[in-house]
Design a protein around this motif. Sequence first.
Motif, PDB file in Angstrom:
ATOM      1  N   PRO A   1       0.802  -1.224   0.000  1.00  0.00           N
ATOM      2  CA  PRO A   1       0.000   0.000   0.000  1.00  0.00           C
ATOM      3  C   PRO A   1       0.840   1.281   0.000  1.00  0.00           C
ATOM      4  N   GLU A   2       2.153   1.159   0.229  1.00  0.00           N
ATOM      5  CA  GLU A   2       2.989   2.355   0.326  1.00  0.00           C
ATOM      6  C   GLU A   2       3.733   2.606  -0.988  1.00  0.00           C
ATOM      7  N   ASP A   3       4.107   3.872  -1.187  1.00  0.00           N
ATOM      8  CA  ASP A   3       4.874   4.243  -2.380  1.00  0.00           C
ATOM      9  C   ASP A   3       6.293   3.732  -2.242  1.00  0.00           C
ATOM     10  N   PRO A   4       6.986   3.437  -3.293  1.00  0.00           N
ATOM     11  CA  PRO A   4       6.622   3.582  -4.696  1.00  0.00           C
ATOM     12  C   PRO A   4       5.867   2.380  -5.262  1.00  0.00           C
ATOM     13  N   TYR A   5       5.714   1.327  -4.462  1.00  0.00           N
ATOM     14  CA  TYR A   5       5.123   0.089  -4.972  1.00  0.00           C
ATOM     15  C   TYR A   5       3.645   0.233  -5.297  1.00  0.00           C
ATOM     16  N   ALA A   6       2.905   0.982  -4.498  1.00  0.00           N
ATOM     17  CA  ALA A   6       1.461   1.116  -4.707  1.00  0.00           C
ATOM     18  C   ALA A   6       1.166   1.662  -6.104  1.00  0.00           C
ATOM     19  N   GLN A   7       1.893   2.679  -6.508  1.00  0.00           N
ATOM     20  CA  GLN A   7       1.651   3.274  -7.825  1.00  0.00           C
ATOM     21  C   GLN A   7       1.996   2.307  -8.952  1.00  0.00           C
ATOM     22  N   TYR A   8       3.003   1.478  -8.745  1.00  0.00           N
ATOM     23  CA  TYR A   8       3.346   0.470  -9.747  1.00  0.00           C
ATOM     24  C   TYR A   8       2.152  -0.430 -10.032  1.00  0.00           C
ATOM     25  N   PHE A   9       1.483  -0.903  -8.967  1.00  0.00           N
ATOM     26  CA  PHE A   9       0.348  -1.802  -9.155  1.00  0.00           C
ATOM     27  C   PHE A   9      -0.862  -1.083  -9.742  1.00  0.00           C
ATOM     28  N   VAL A  10      -1.070   0.164  -9.366  1.00  0.00           N
ATOM     29  CA  VAL A  10      -2.153   0.949  -9.967  1.00  0.00           C
ATOM     30  C   VAL A  10      -1.920   1.064 -11.468  1.00  0.00           C
TER      31      VAL A  10
ATOM     32  N   ILE B   1     -10.340  -5.310 -12.924  1.00  0.00           N
ATOM     33  CA  ILE B   1      -9.610  -5.740 -11.731  1.00  0.00           C
ATOM     34  C   ILE B   1     -10.021  -4.848 -10.562  1.00  0.00           C
ATOM     35  N   GLU B   2     -10.522  -5.463  -9.503  1.00  0.00           N
ATOM     36  CA  GLU B   2     -10.802  -4.738  -8.261  1.00  0.00           C
ATOM     37  C   GLU B   2      -9.633  -4.998  -7.324  1.00  0.00           C
ATOM     38  N   MET B   3      -8.793  -3.967  -7.122  1.00  0.00           N
ATOM     39  CA  MET B   3      -7.566  -4.128  -6.354  1.00  0.00           C
ATOM     40  C   MET B   3      -7.727  -3.569  -4.952  1.00  0.00           C
ATOM     41  N   GLU B   4      -7.146  -4.281  -3.982  1.00  0.00           N
ATOM     42  CA  GLU B   4      -7.102  -3.824  -2.598  1.00  0.00           C
ATOM     43  C   GLU B   4      -5.669  -3.963  -2.113  1.00  0.00           C
ATOM     44  N   ASN B   5      -5.162  -2.901  -1.493  1.00  0.00           N
ATOM     45  CA  ASN B   5      -3.806  -2.901  -0.946  1.00  0.00           C
ATOM     46  C   ASN B   5      -3.875  -2.947   0.569  1.00  0.00           C
TER      47      ASN B   5
END
Length: 107
Positions: free
Chosen positions: A51-60, A75-79
């Motif tokens: 859920p934290e940056d920078p990884y969250a934006q990668y998945f979005v 795709i319904e994504m939940e972090n």
Amino acid sequence: MKKRILAALLSATMILGMLAGCATSGSGDADSGSGESEDGTVTLTFLNKYPEDPYAQYFVDAVAQFEEENPDIKIEMENVSDEAMKDKLSVIASGGEMPDIYFTWTG
């Protein structure tokens, strides 16, 4: 002769059991979880542990690109955080509502 009959009955019972396990249950509604809707769109649930940056934006971005390339799949994504995900997976697994896509790890 009795052994052959017993073996045949046991084999038939096992085959019927396997076929019953492959049968679908429910009414087949689109509301019964992930699957195809009436308009042909497939919705998948995705649970990730970043859920934290920078990884969250990668998945979005990855989900957006995938949906753009596959317009019939949503795709319904939940972090959730790493530790919270361990608890969440235990709870949803016991309820039978596992996401279609999720992270796992050994240990």
